[in-house]
Scaffold this motif. Structure first.
Motif, PDB file in Angstrom:
ATOM      1  N   LEU A   1      13.626  28.158 -44.675  1.00 12.82           N
ATOM      2  CA  LEU A   1      13.978  27.476 -43.420  1.00 12.82           C
ATOM      3  C   LEU A   1      13.779  28.410 -42.227  1.00 12.82           C
ATOM      4  O   LEU A   1      13.200  28.013 -41.202  1.00 12.82           O
ATOM      5  CB  LEU A   1      15.425  26.975 -43.469  1.00 12.82           C
ATOM      6  CG  LEU A   1      15.654  25.726 -44.308  1.00 12.82           C
ATOM      7  CD1 LEU A   1      17.109  25.640 -44.768  1.00 12.82           C
ATOM      8  CD2 LEU A   1      15.274  24.486 -43.514  1.00 12.82           C
ATOM      9  N   LEU A   2      14.238  29.652 -42.349  1.00 14.92           N
ATOM     10  CA  LEU A   2      14.050  30.630 -41.276  1.00 14.92           C
ATOM     11  C   LEU A   2      12.562  30.866 -41.019  1.00 14.92           C
ATOM     12  O   LEU A   2      12.118  30.885 -39.865  1.00 14.92           O
ATOM     13  CB  LEU A   2      14.740  31.950 -41.624  1.00 14.92           C
ATOM     14  CG  LEU A   2      16.261  31.933 -41.599  1.00 14.92           C
ATOM     15  CD1 LEU A   2      16.831  33.158 -42.317  1.00 14.92           C
ATOM     16  CD2 LEU A   2      16.779  31.858 -40.162  1.00 14.92           C
ATOM     17  N   ARG A   3      11.799  31.028 -42.085  1.00 14.74           N
ATOM     18  CA  ARG A   3      10.354  31.232 -41.962  1.00 14.74           C
ATOM     19  C   ARG A   3       9.682  30.087 -41.211  1.00 14.74           C
ATOM     20  O   ARG A   3       8.760  30.289 -40.423  1.00 14.74           O
ATOM     21  CB  ARG A   3       9.749  31.362 -43.371  1.00 14.74           C
ATOM     22  CG  ARG A   3       8.228  31.489 -43.400  1.00 14.74           C
ATOM     23  CD  ARG A   3       7.642  31.086 -44.727  1.00 14.74           C
ATOM     24  NE  ARG A   3       7.878  29.653 -44.947  1.00 14.74           N
ATOM     25  CZ  ARG A   3       8.041  29.100 -46.147  1.00 14.74           C
ATOM     26  NH1 ARG A   3       8.027  29.827 -47.232  1.00 14.74           N
ATOM     27  NH2 ARG A   3       8.229  27.799 -46.253  1.00 14.74           N
ATOM     28  N   ASP A   4      10.186  28.871 -41.449  1.00 17.72           N
ATOM     29  CA  ASP A   4       9.597  27.690 -40.829  1.00 17.72           C
ATOM     30  C   ASP A   4      10.173  27.383 -39.450  1.00 17.72           C
ATOM     31  O   ASP A   4       9.909  26.322 -38.885  1.00 17.72           O
ATOM     32  CB  ASP A   4       9.749  26.483 -41.759  1.00 17.72           C
ATOM     33  CG  ASP A   4       8.887  26.624 -43.014  1.00 17.72           C
ATOM     34  OD1 ASP A   4       7.987  27.504 -43.056  1.00 17.72           O
ATOM     35  OD2 ASP A   4       9.119  25.861 -43.971  1.00 17.72           O
ATOM     36  N   GLY A   5      10.998  28.291 -38.920  1.00 26.31           N
ATOM     37  CA  GLY A   5      11.454  28.162 -37.539  1.00 26.31           C
ATOM     38  C   GLY A   5      12.820  27.542 -37.332  1.00 26.31           C
ATOM     39  O   GLY A   5      13.244  27.344 -36.187  1.00 26.31           O
ATOM     40  N   TYR A   6      13.521  27.221 -38.407  1.00 24.48           N
ATOM     41  CA  TYR A   6      14.870  26.661 -38.257  1.00 24.48           C
ATOM     42  C   TYR A   6      15.859  27.806 -38.032  1.00 24.48           C
ATOM     43  O   TYR A   6      15.684  28.891 -38.566  1.00 24.48           O
ATOM     44  CB  TYR A   6      15.268  25.852 -39.492  1.00 24.48           C
ATOM     45  CG  TYR A   6      14.427  24.614 -39.660  1.00 24.48           C
ATOM     46  CD1 TYR A   6      14.764  23.431 -39.016  1.00 24.48           C
ATOM     47  CD2 TYR A   6      13.280  24.645 -40.444  1.00 24.48           C
ATOM     48  CE1 TYR A   6      13.983  22.295 -39.162  1.00 24.48           C
ATOM     49  CE2 TYR A   6      12.490  23.508 -40.596  1.00 24.48           C
ATOM     50  CZ  TYR A   6      12.843  22.349 -39.947  1.00 24.48           C
ATOM     51  OH  TYR A   6      12.065  21.227 -40.083  1.00 24.48           O
ATOM     52  N   GLY A   7      16.894  27.547 -37.248  1.00 26.37           N
ATOM     53  CA  GLY A   7      17.813  28.623 -36.948  1.00 26.37           C
ATOM     54  C   GLY A   7      19.253  28.221 -36.723  1.00 26.37           C
ATOM     55  O   GLY A   7      20.097  29.066 -36.480  1.00 26.37           O
ATOM     56  N   VAL A   8      19.551  26.945 -36.794  1.00 28.84           N
ATOM     57  CA  VAL A   8      20.935  26.489 -36.645  1.00 28.84           C
ATOM     58  C   VAL A   8      21.329  25.838 -37.965  1.00 28.84           C
ATOM     59  O   VAL A   8      20.695  24.887 -38.409  1.00 28.84           O
ATOM     60  CB  VAL A   8      21.091  25.478 -35.487  1.00 28.84           C
ATOM     61  CG1 VAL A   8      22.523  24.970 -35.414  1.00 28.84           C
ATOM     62  CG2 VAL A   8      20.676  26.112 -34.169  1.00 28.84           C
ATOM     63  N   PHE A   9      22.372  26.382 -38.585  1.00 26.37           N
ATOM     64  CA  PHE A   9      22.822  25.910 -39.886  1.00 26.37           C
ATOM     65  C   PHE A   9      24.259  25.431 -39.755  1.00 26.37           C
ATOM     66  O   PHE A   9      25.129  26.191 -39.339  1.00 26.37           O
ATOM     67  CB  PHE A   9      22.720  27.016 -40.928  1.00 26.37           C
ATOM     68  CG  PHE A   9      21.311  27.520 -41.106  1.00 26.37           C
ATOM     69  CD1 PHE A   9      20.462  26.925 -42.032  1.00 26.37           C
ATOM     70  CD2 PHE A   9      20.826  28.571 -40.346  1.00 26.37           C
ATOM     71  CE1 PHE A   9      19.164  27.368 -42.196  1.00 26.37           C
ATOM     72  CE2 PHE A   9      19.525  29.028 -40.508  1.00 26.37           C
ATOM     73  CZ  PHE A   9      18.692  28.426 -41.432  1.00 26.37           C
ATOM     74  N   VAL A  10      24.491  24.174 -40.083  1.00 27.72           N
ATOM     75  CA  VAL A  10      25.826  23.589 -40.019  1.00 27.72           C
ATOM     76  C   VAL A  10      26.250  23.232 -41.435  1.00 27.72           C
ATOM     77  O   VAL A  10      25.572  22.451 -42.107  1.00 27.72           O
ATOM     78  CB  VAL A  10      25.863  22.320 -39.129  1.00 27.72           C
ATOM     79  CG1 VAL A  10      27.259  21.720 -39.118  1.00 27.72           C
ATOM     80  CG2 VAL A  10      25.388  22.642 -37.720  1.00 27.72           C
ATOM     81  N   GLU A  11      27.338  23.813 -41.880  1.00 22.29           N
ATOM     82  CA  GLU A  11      27.858  23.485 -43.204  1.00 22.29           C
ATOM     83  C   GLU A  11      28.891  22.380 -43.049  1.00 22.29           C
ATOM     84  O   GLU A  11      29.977  22.599 -42.535  1.00 22.29           O
ATOM     85  CB  GLU A  11      28.488  24.700 -43.881  1.00 22.29           C
ATOM     86  CG  GLU A  11      28.973  24.351 -45.267  1.00 22.29           C
ATOM     87  CD  GLU A  11      29.445  25.547 -46.073  1.00 22.29           C
ATOM     88  OE1 GLU A  11      29.968  25.308 -47.179  1.00 22.29           O
ATOM     89  OE2 GLU A  11      29.289  26.689 -45.625  1.00 22.29           O
ATOM     90  N   SER A  12      28.525  21.192 -43.483  1.00 21.02           N
ATOM     91  CA  SER A  12      29.423  20.038 -43.428  1.00 21.02           C
ATOM     92  C   SER A  12      30.185  19.967 -44.735  1.00 21.02           C
ATOM     93  O   SER A  12      29.648  19.539 -45.760  1.00 21.02           O
ATOM     94  CB  SER A  12      28.634  18.745 -43.223  1.00 21.02           C
ATOM     95  OG  SER A  12      27.971  18.784 -41.983  1.00 21.02           O
ATOM     96  N   SER A  13      31.420  20.443 -44.708  1.00 18.91           N
ATOM     97  CA  SER A  13      32.228  20.476 -45.919  1.00 18.91           C
ATOM     98  C   SER A  13      33.690  20.641 -45.531  1.00 18.91           C
ATOM     99  O   SER A  13      33.996  20.983 -44.392  1.00 18.91           O
ATOM    100  CB  SER A  13      31.786  21.632 -46.812  1.00 18.91           C
ATOM    101  OG  SER A  13      32.077  22.870 -46.192  1.00 18.91           O
ATOM    102  N   PRO A  14      34.601  20.410 -46.485  1.00 17.99           N
ATOM    103  CA  PRO A  14      36.016  20.583 -46.177  1.00 17.99           C
ATOM    104  C   PRO A  14      36.409  22.051 -45.998  1.00 17.99           C
ATOM    105  O   PRO A  14      37.467  22.352 -45.473  1.00 17.99           O
ATOM    106  CB  PRO A  14      36.740  19.963 -47.364  1.00 17.99           C
ATOM    107  CG  PRO A  14      35.737  19.896 -48.450  1.00 17.99           C
ATOM    108  CD  PRO A  14      34.385  19.865 -47.814  1.00 17.99           C
ATOM    109  N   HIS A  15      35.536  22.973 -46.430  1.00 17.98           N
ATOM    110  CA  HIS A  15      35.780  24.402 -46.237  1.00 17.98           C
ATOM    111  C   HIS A  15      34.444  25.128 -46.393  1.00 17.98           C
ATOM    112  O   HIS A  15      33.688  24.829 -47.322  1.00 17.98           O
ATOM    113  CB  HIS A  15      36.792  24.934 -47.261  1.00 17.98           C
ATOM    114  CG  HIS A  15      37.173  26.358 -47.007  1.00 17.98           C
ATOM    115  ND1 HIS A  15      38.014  26.725 -45.984  1.00 17.98           N
ATOM    116  CD2 HIS A  15      36.806  27.508 -47.619  1.00 17.98           C
ATOM    117  CE1 HIS A  15      38.161  28.047 -45.992  1.00 17.98           C
ATOM    118  NE2 HIS A  15      37.437  28.536 -46.970  1.00 17.98           N
ATOM    119  N   PRO A  16      34.120  26.065 -45.512  1.00 13.03           N
ATOM    120  CA  PRO A  16      32.836  26.771 -45.641  1.00 13.03           C
ATOM    121  C   PRO A  16      32.743  27.511 -46.977  1.00 13.03           C
ATOM    122  O   PRO A  16      33.645  28.257 -47.348  1.00 13.03           O
ATOM    123  CB  PRO A  16      32.859  27.769 -44.479  1.00 13.03           C
ATOM    124  CG  PRO A  16      33.880  27.272 -43.526  1.00 13.03           C
ATOM    125  CD  PRO A  16      34.887  26.510 -44.346  1.00 13.03           C
TER     126      PRO A  16
END
Length: 185
Positions: A124-139
Motif C-alpha cells: 500500500l505504501l509503495r502504491d502511494g497510500y498513506g492514511v490507515f484507519v483501523e475500524s475496530s473496537p480496539h486497535p
C-alpha cells in the motif's frame, strides 16, 4: 521481536506453535497449542520481550486448523466470488486482488496460513497510500502499521489512526479519532 528472531525461537516448537501473523517489523503473533505458547510466554517474559495473550477460542493461522479443512471447505463451498470495484491488498497472496478468486479454498488458506499484514502495508505504501484507519473496537494492527511506515523509509508522512478503544468506544472516542484524521490532513 522481528519475525526472523521469532521463527528462530519457534524452532524447538515445530508443529506446536507457528507464526500466525506478521503485523509489522516487530509486531508478530504466534499461535498453537497451549503448552507451547505457555513455554514461549515464560521464556519471552524472562528475557524482557513484551508479550501478551490474545483471548481466542481456537488456534487460527496454525497447524491446528488442518483438522477443520474438510468441514470448512464444505461449509464455504457455496461462496461464489465476484470481482469487486475496489481492489483488495490480500494478506494471503501479498498481491492486489479483485476478489474474483476469493473462493472456499482462499478463505481456508486465509484462516490457515500466516497473515502477511506487513507485506500488504508495504505494498500500500509503495502504491502511494498513506492514511490507515483501523475500524475496530480496539486497535490491534495500528502499531504494526505505524512500525511498517517508520521502517519503510518512504518519508511520506503516512500515519495510522484507530477508531475506537477498549473501554472508550462511544461517540466521543469516534469523533476524537475523526478529528485526528482531520488535523493530519
Amino acid at each position: 521481536l522481528p519475525v526472523e528472531r521469532v521463527r528462530e525461537e519457534l524452532a524447538g516448537h515445530e508443529g506446536r506453535v507457528s507464526v500466525a501473523a506478521v503485523n509489522g517489523p516487530a509486531s508478530v503473533v504466534v499461535s498453537g497449542d497451549v503448552e507451547g505458547l505457555d513455554a514461549l510466554m515464560a521464556h519471552w517474559t524472562e528475557t524482557g520481550v513484551r508479550a501478551r495473550r490474545i483471548a481466542v477460542d481456537y488456534a487460527s493461522h496454525s497447524a491446528q486448523v488442518e483438522t477443520l479443512r474438510a468441514e470448512l471447505l464444505d461449509v464455504l463451498a457455496p461462496i461464489e466470488p465476484q470481482a469487486g470495484r475496489i481492489p483488495v491488498y490480500s494478506t494471503v497472496t501479498g498481491q492486489v486482488e479483485d476478489g474474483s478468486g476469493f473462493d472456499a479454498a482462499y478463505w481456508f488458506t486465509n484462516l490457515r496460513q500466516t497473515v502477511e499484514f506487513e507485506t500488504a502495508t508495504r505494498n500500500l505504501l509503495r502504491d502511494g497510500y498513506g492514511v490507515f484507519v483501523e475500524s475496530s473496537p480496539h486497535p490491534v494492527v495500528s502499531l504494526g502499521v505505524q512500525e511498517t511506515v517508520e521502517d519503510s523509509g518512504t518519508g511520506s508522512g503516512a500515519f495510522t489512526v484507530g477508531s475506537l478503544r477498549r473501554g472508550d468506544g462511544g461517540m466521543d472516542r469516534l469523533l476524537t479519532s475523526l478529528a485526528e484524521l482531520h488535523v493530519r490532513g
